[in-house]
Design a protein around this motif. Structure first.
Motif, PDB file in Angstrom:
ATOM      1  N   THR A 138       6.075   4.805 -11.215  1.00  0.00           N
ATOM      2  CA  THR A 138       4.993   4.500 -12.150  1.00  0.00           C
ATOM      3  C   THR A 138       5.599   4.206 -13.515  1.00  0.00           C
ATOM      4  O   THR A 138       6.294   5.062 -14.082  1.00  0.00           O
ATOM      5  CB  THR A 138       4.011   5.679 -12.276  1.00  0.00           C
ATOM      6  OG1 THR A 138       3.404   5.929 -11.008  1.00  0.00           O
ATOM      7  CG2 THR A 138       2.927   5.383 -13.304  1.00  0.00           C
ATOM      8  N   VAL A 139       5.357   3.019 -14.028  1.00  0.00           N
ATOM      9  CA  VAL A 139       5.863   2.631 -15.347  1.00  0.00           C
ATOM     10  C   VAL A 139       4.697   2.612 -16.324  1.00  0.00           C
ATOM     11  O   VAL A 139       3.735   1.859 -16.141  1.00  0.00           O
ATOM     12  CB  VAL A 139       6.542   1.254 -15.298  1.00  0.00           C
ATOM     13  CG1 VAL A 139       7.050   0.862 -16.685  1.00  0.00           C
ATOM     14  CG2 VAL A 139       7.695   1.255 -14.289  1.00  0.00           C
ATOM     15  N   VAL A 140       4.769   3.470 -17.345  1.00  0.00           N
ATOM     16  CA  VAL A 140       3.722   3.562 -18.368  1.00  0.00           C
ATOM     17  C   VAL A 140       4.270   2.918 -19.640  1.00  0.00           C
ATOM     18  O   VAL A 140       5.300   3.352 -20.165  1.00  0.00           O
ATOM     19  CB  VAL A 140       3.329   5.026 -18.641  1.00  0.00           C
ATOM     20  CG1 VAL A 140       2.207   5.095 -19.672  1.00  0.00           C
ATOM     21  CG2 VAL A 140       2.894   5.704 -17.353  1.00  0.00           C
ATOM     22  N   GLY A 147       5.415   9.223  -8.840  1.00  0.00           N
ATOM     23  CA  GLY A 147       4.059   9.741  -8.696  1.00  0.00           C
ATOM     24  C   GLY A 147       3.610   9.691  -7.254  1.00  0.00           C
ATOM     25  O   GLY A 147       4.218   9.021  -6.406  1.00  0.00           O
ATOM     26  N   ILE A 148       2.540  10.412  -6.972  1.00  0.00           N
ATOM     27  CA  ILE A 148       1.964  10.452  -5.628  1.00  0.00           C
ATOM     28  C   ILE A 148       0.999   9.285  -5.472  1.00  0.00           C
ATOM     29  O   ILE A 148       0.207   8.988  -6.366  1.00  0.00           O
ATOM     30  CB  ILE A 148       1.247  11.792  -5.402  1.00  0.00           C
ATOM     31  CG1 ILE A 148       2.257  12.940  -5.475  1.00  0.00           C
ATOM     32  CG2 ILE A 148       0.529  11.819  -4.061  1.00  0.00           C
ATOM     33  CD1 ILE A 148       1.636  14.319  -5.432  1.00  0.00           C
ATOM     34  N   SER A 153       9.687  12.545 -14.403  1.00  0.00           N
ATOM     35  CA  SER A 153      10.466  11.368 -14.785  1.00  0.00           C
ATOM     36  C   SER A 153      11.275  10.868 -13.590  1.00  0.00           C
ATOM     37  O   SER A 153      11.873  11.653 -12.853  1.00  0.00           O
ATOM     38  CB  SER A 153      11.398  11.691 -15.949  1.00  0.00           C
ATOM     39  OG  SER A 153      10.686  11.737 -17.157  1.00  0.00           O
ATOM     40  N   TYR A 154      11.305   9.557 -13.453  1.00  0.00           N
ATOM     41  CA  TYR A 154      11.908   8.944 -12.264  1.00  0.00           C
ATOM     42  C   TYR A 154      13.388   9.288 -12.147  1.00  0.00           C
ATOM     43  O   TYR A 154      13.880   9.591 -11.051  1.00  0.00           O
ATOM     44  CB  TYR A 154      11.707   7.433 -12.336  1.00  0.00           C
ATOM     45  CG  TYR A 154      11.895   6.717 -11.022  1.00  0.00           C
ATOM     46  CD1 TYR A 154      10.961   6.861 -10.000  1.00  0.00           C
ATOM     47  CD2 TYR A 154      12.991   5.881 -10.809  1.00  0.00           C
ATOM     48  CE1 TYR A 154      11.109   6.195  -8.791  1.00  0.00           C
ATOM     49  CE2 TYR A 154      13.149   5.206  -9.604  1.00  0.00           C
ATOM     50  CZ  TYR A 154      12.208   5.365  -8.600  1.00  0.00           C
ATOM     51  OH  TYR A 154      12.369   4.708  -7.411  1.00  0.00           O
ATOM     52  N   ASP A 155      14.110   9.250 -13.253  1.00  0.00           N
ATOM     53  CA  ASP A 155      15.548   9.529 -13.179  1.00  0.00           C
ATOM     54  C   ASP A 155      15.805  10.981 -12.806  1.00  0.00           C
ATOM     55  O   ASP A 155      16.748  11.283 -12.060  1.00  0.00           O
ATOM     56  CB  ASP A 155      16.252   9.162 -14.484  1.00  0.00           C
ATOM     57  CG  ASP A 155      15.711   9.908 -15.702  1.00  0.00           C
ATOM     58  OD1 ASP A 155      14.602  10.489 -15.624  1.00  0.00           O
ATOM     59  OD2 ASP A 155      16.391   9.910 -16.754  1.00  0.00           O
ATOM     60  N   LEU A 156      14.972  11.892 -13.292  1.00  0.00           N
ATOM     61  CA  LEU A 156      15.132  13.300 -12.916  1.00  0.00           C
ATOM     62  C   LEU A 156      14.881  13.481 -11.427  1.00  0.00           C
ATOM     63  O   LEU A 156      15.614  14.190 -10.735  1.00  0.00           O
ATOM     64  CB  LEU A 156      14.179  14.185 -13.720  1.00  0.00           C
ATOM     65  CG  LEU A 156      14.354  14.195 -15.240  1.00  0.00           C
ATOM     66  CD1 LEU A 156      13.390  15.201 -15.869  1.00  0.00           C
ATOM     67  CD2 LEU A 156      15.796  14.523 -15.640  1.00  0.00           C
ATOM     68  N   TYR A 165       0.828  -1.209   0.000  1.00  0.00           N
ATOM     69  CA  TYR A 165       0.000   0.000   0.000  1.00  0.00           C
ATOM     70  C   TYR A 165       0.860   1.255   0.000  1.00  0.00           C
ATOM     71  O   TYR A 165       0.551   2.222  -0.713  1.00  0.00           O
ATOM     72  CB  TYR A 165      -0.911  -0.028   1.223  1.00  0.00           C
ATOM     73  CG  TYR A 165      -1.667   1.257   1.488  1.00  0.00           C
ATOM     74  CD1 TYR A 165      -2.734   1.642   0.686  1.00  0.00           C
ATOM     75  CD2 TYR A 165      -1.315   2.088   2.556  1.00  0.00           C
ATOM     76  CE1 TYR A 165      -3.434   2.818   0.927  1.00  0.00           C
ATOM     77  CE2 TYR A 165      -2.011   3.254   2.813  1.00  0.00           C
ATOM     78  CZ  TYR A 165      -3.067   3.626   1.996  1.00  0.00           C
ATOM     79  OH  TYR A 165      -3.750   4.787   2.242  1.00  0.00           O
ATOM     80  N   TYR A 166       1.930   1.280   0.749  1.00  0.00           N
ATOM     81  CA  TYR A 166       2.767   2.470   0.836  1.00  0.00           C
ATOM     82  C   TYR A 166       3.347   2.866  -0.516  1.00  0.00           C
ATOM     83  O   TYR A 166       3.565   4.046  -0.772  1.00  0.00           O
ATOM     84  CB  TYR A 166       3.942   2.228   1.798  1.00  0.00           C
ATOM     85  CG  TYR A 166       3.574   2.065   3.247  1.00  0.00           C
ATOM     86  CD1 TYR A 166       2.311   2.399   3.740  1.00  0.00           C
ATOM     87  CD2 TYR A 166       4.501   1.539   4.160  1.00  0.00           C
ATOM     88  CE1 TYR A 166       1.983   2.232   5.073  1.00  0.00           C
ATOM     89  CE2 TYR A 166       4.183   1.374   5.499  1.00  0.00           C
ATOM     90  CZ  TYR A 166       2.927   1.718   5.957  1.00  0.00           C
ATOM     91  OH  TYR A 166       2.613   1.553   7.283  1.00  0.00           O
ATOM     92  N   GLN A 167       3.613   1.894  -1.380  1.00  0.00           N
ATOM     93  CA  GLN A 167       4.372   2.186  -2.596  1.00  0.00           C
ATOM     94  C   GLN A 167       3.660   1.843  -3.895  1.00  0.00           C
ATOM     95  O   GLN A 167       4.228   2.009  -4.960  1.00  0.00           O
ATOM     96  CB  GLN A 167       5.701   1.435  -2.550  1.00  0.00           C
ATOM     97  CG  GLN A 167       6.919   2.336  -2.392  1.00  0.00           C
ATOM     98  CD  GLN A 167       6.959   3.069  -1.068  1.00  0.00           C
ATOM     99  OE1 GLN A 167       6.875   2.454  -0.017  1.00  0.00           O
ATOM    100  NE2 GLN A 167       7.084   4.382  -1.118  1.00  0.00           N
ATOM    101  N   VAL A 168       2.413   1.391  -3.858  1.00  0.00           N
ATOM    102  CA  VAL A 168       1.753   1.009  -5.102  1.00  0.00           C
ATOM    103  C   VAL A 168       1.369   2.261  -5.895  1.00  0.00           C
ATOM    104  O   VAL A 168       0.859   3.237  -5.351  1.00  0.00           O
ATOM    105  CB  VAL A 168       0.515   0.134  -4.831  1.00  0.00           C
ATOM    106  CG1 VAL A 168      -0.557   0.888  -4.042  1.00  0.00           C
ATOM    107  CG2 VAL A 168      -0.074  -0.398  -6.136  1.00  0.00           C
ATOM    108  N   SER A 169       1.620   2.207  -7.193  1.00  0.00           N
ATOM    109  CA  SER A 169       1.293   3.340  -8.066  1.00  0.00           C
ATOM    110  C   SER A 169      -0.204   3.390  -8.346  1.00  0.00           C
ATOM    111  O   SER A 169      -0.845   2.362  -8.568  1.00  0.00           O
ATOM    112  CB  SER A 169       2.047   3.215  -9.392  1.00  0.00           C
ATOM    113  OG  SER A 169       1.564   4.152 -10.336  1.00  0.00           O
ATOM    114  N   GLN A 170      -0.753   4.591  -8.356  1.00  0.00           N
ATOM    115  CA  GLN A 170      -2.145   4.770  -8.783  1.00  0.00           C
ATOM    116  C   GLN A 170      -2.211   5.441 -10.157  1.00  0.00           C
ATOM    117  O   GLN A 170      -3.266   5.884 -10.588  1.00  0.00           O
ATOM    118  CB  GLN A 170      -2.919   5.577  -7.749  1.00  0.00           C
ATOM    119  CG  GLN A 170      -2.385   6.960  -7.479  1.00  0.00           C
ATOM    120  CD  GLN A 170      -3.308   7.785  -6.592  1.00  0.00           C
ATOM    121  OE1 GLN A 170      -4.510   7.543  -6.529  1.00  0.00           O
ATOM    122  NE2 GLN A 170      -2.766   8.775  -5.918  1.00  0.00           N
ATOM    123  N   GLY A 171      -1.062   5.509 -10.846  1.00  0.00           N
ATOM    124  CA  GLY A 171      -1.030   6.078 -12.194  1.00  0.00           C
ATOM    125  C   GLY A 171      -0.509   7.492 -12.269  1.00  0.00           C
ATOM    126  O   GLY A 171      -0.404   8.062 -13.358  1.00  0.00           O
TER     127      GLY A 171
END
Length: 562
Positions: free
Chosen positions: A91-93, A104-105, A43-46, A32-38
């Protein structure tokens, strides 16, 4: 019951985290703490390599996350290898215009509590995000991005960490950085722009969602509403089981509620293409994750007061408080074992929540009058459903609802759900849904409410003791901090750096008042003696009576109904 887990060794040697028994396993919590909701904020690397605006420390550092109230934690190889704080996720799209990897939040950013007391840290899952200052965090993120654009040395260090060494690589990186920085800057200066500083534990979620859907993503800035009605995030236990959710009691369908919430926090949605066939209403909606989150919440129990930490409960006083609560409060606030609806066509009962007119309870009415009344439909005019189709200007709430329904419908159309799968996704609600109530506030059961300060929907009352006073006698200004007061049960107002001024618009602590005189117009009960106040507080500390008691989704088969 308490579950005590030692935190990983660290230089500062933080106190162990005390987890309360809420029916979840360690694996449930970590997921729950880390699951993406979209959400795709940056960008993750930034994000991993961005510096703070005024120094060379990384923005994602624990020290900086803690500064804005995010709950830091050690890296976890299973679902958090980079050691992100609770509430941020990768979040991986994999398809569409926003293909890529982002930070993402998550739901847990705003719906998880940490209560600090005498060096102890008590975790309350699914509670009020009582420490997170989202407005300040987004402002700081924007400051960091703008400072990196303006400072060649900062940008050079970022490029070095990302191994962008050639002139071509640096040029490409800068173009990407500029695009993403512009998106965050627009979010800060339009979606969040307000005359009110929200402070920790409060967000104007309604305005954030409506602004993104009707103004920012549509490219129609004239539709922007100033977010002047900050509220605290509601607690989540018993939400899937209840008839209505949201502070205004306007939602029943869980997937619609949860996807709409994600739209307010950087969900990418196409609202500018010419037609659905060209991409209009496309999004990177994480429908499967949202459904799994909702299903997990059906197993979340309200937290039981930890007597080993906060002190023993006076059971005799609590019994006296229960009698007062039943006679004064239970007409609005359902009490265990709860009253339920009759079974619907799916055989499911739902826990009845009170819907109290704002004109009766008298609490801040900003949620009902803060939005711009009308909106321009622009290029979306011919894509709206009848009778809105072709209209150039319509009520803002109608445009907002039409757009979020179109986005959800397109996301669901790609899943090819069976009837059984669709029923589960919609929380076994019966369609058509009943009309949404107007200008009411939800009064949910109070089990676990002790762990959800500050109080009232807008967080304008620091503790339960003041909530039971005549409204005129409540503190008008108080500091919002992270320390818990187990006596008055709420925020320790002697700590904290953010001063909440209840005289400002959106911050009123009026209403829900206990005073002599006729009921209504903000008065909900008689003036209480101090003895009565302390008795009710003791009762509220005592519920739920059983640790880990999960309310059955769908209701017990022999439950009372009305």
């Amino acid at each position: 019951m308490l579950i005590l887990l030692l935190a990983a060794p660290a230089t500062a040697q933080p106190a162990p985290v005390i987890y309360l028994d809420q029916g979840w396993s360690k694996e449930d919590r970590e997921w729950y703490y880390q699951v993406s909701q979209g959400s795709t904020a940056l960008s993750y690397d930034l994000f991993l390599n961005l510096e703070v605006a005024t120094g060379q420390d990384l923005f994602r550092s624990d020290a900086n996350s803690d500064r804005y109230g995010l709950i830091t934690q050690a890296a976890n190889p299973r679902n958090n290898p980079d050691g992100l704080p609770i509430g941020l996720a990768k979040t991986v799209v994999t398809e569409g215009r926003s293909k890529g990897t982002y930070v993402g939040i998550t739901c847990a950013a705003c719906h998880n509590t940490q209560l600090n007391f005498k060096g102890k840290r008590i975790r309350v899952d699914g509670g009020v995000g009582n420490t997170f200052d989202m407005m300040a965090y987004v402002q700081a993120l924007d400051d960091a991005l703008q400072a990196t654009l303006a400072d060649s040395a900062k940008f050079g260090r970022l490029a070095g960490r990302l191994k962008a060494s050639s002139p071509e690589a640096k040029t490409d990186l800068r173009k990407r950085f500029e695009r993403e920085a512009a998106r965050v800057h627009e979010y800060r200066t339009r979606t969040l722009a307000s005359a009110i500083t929200w402070g920790p534990a409060r967000i104007d979620a309604i305005a954030m969602i409506v602004n993104r859907l009707t103004a920012t993503l549509t490219g129609i800035p004239e539709n922007t509403s100033t977010p002047l009605a900050p509220t605290k995030p509601p607690f989540l236990w018993n939400a899937p089981q209840a008839t209505w959710t949201q502070w205004r009691g306007v939602q029943q369908d869980p997937i619609q509620r949860n996807l709409t919430e994600t739209m307010g926090v950087f969900l990418d949605v196409d609202l500018q293409s010419k037609s659905p066939s060209e991409g209009l209403f496309d999004s990177n909606a994480a429908i499967s994750n949202l459904q799994q989150i909702e299903n997990l919440l059906t197993r979340l129990a309200p937290p039981q007061w930890p007597e080993e930490v906060f002190g023993k409960i006076d059971r005799k006083k609590a019994e006296a408080g229960k009698a007062l609560f039943i006679s004064i409060c239970a007409d609005c606030h359902n009490a265990w074992p709860y009253t339920w609806t009759e079974p619907n066509k799916h055989g499911k009962r739902f826990l009845l929540v009170g819907l109290v007119p704002q004109s009766y309870v008298g609490t801040d009415k900003g949620q009902f009058d803060a939005l711009r009344p009308y909106a321009i439909t622009g290029q979306l005019s011919d894509q709206l459903p009848p009778p809105l189709k072709g209209e150039k200007v319509i009520p803002t709430d109608q445009l907002y609802e039409a757009l979020q329904e179109a986005v959800l419908a397109k996301a669901l159309s790609k899943l090819k759900l069976t009837d059984a799968q669709a029923a589960d996704l919609h929380g076994y609600r019966e369609f058509p849904l009943p009309p949404k109530p107007m200008a009411v506030y939800k009064a949910a059961p109070r089990d676990g409410v002790w762990a959800t300060p500050p109080f009232l929907h807008n967080g304008s009352v620091p503790n339960l003791y003041e909530l039971l006073l005549p409204a005129s006698e409540r503190t008008k200004k108080f500091y919002v901090g992270r320390e818990f007061d187990p006596v008055k049960v709420g925020l320790d107002t002697r700590s904290g750096t953010f001063l909440l001024d209840t005289t400002l618009r959106g911050n009123s602590n009026a209403g829900h008042s206990f005073e002599d005189g006729p009921l209504g117009n903000g008065v909900i009960g008689p003036r209480l003696s101090d003895e009565q106040r302390w008795a009710i507080i003791e009762y509220l500390k005592s519920i739920p009576e059983q640790a880990g008691r999960v309310t059955p989704f769908g209701g017990p088969p022999a439950s009372p109904a009305r």
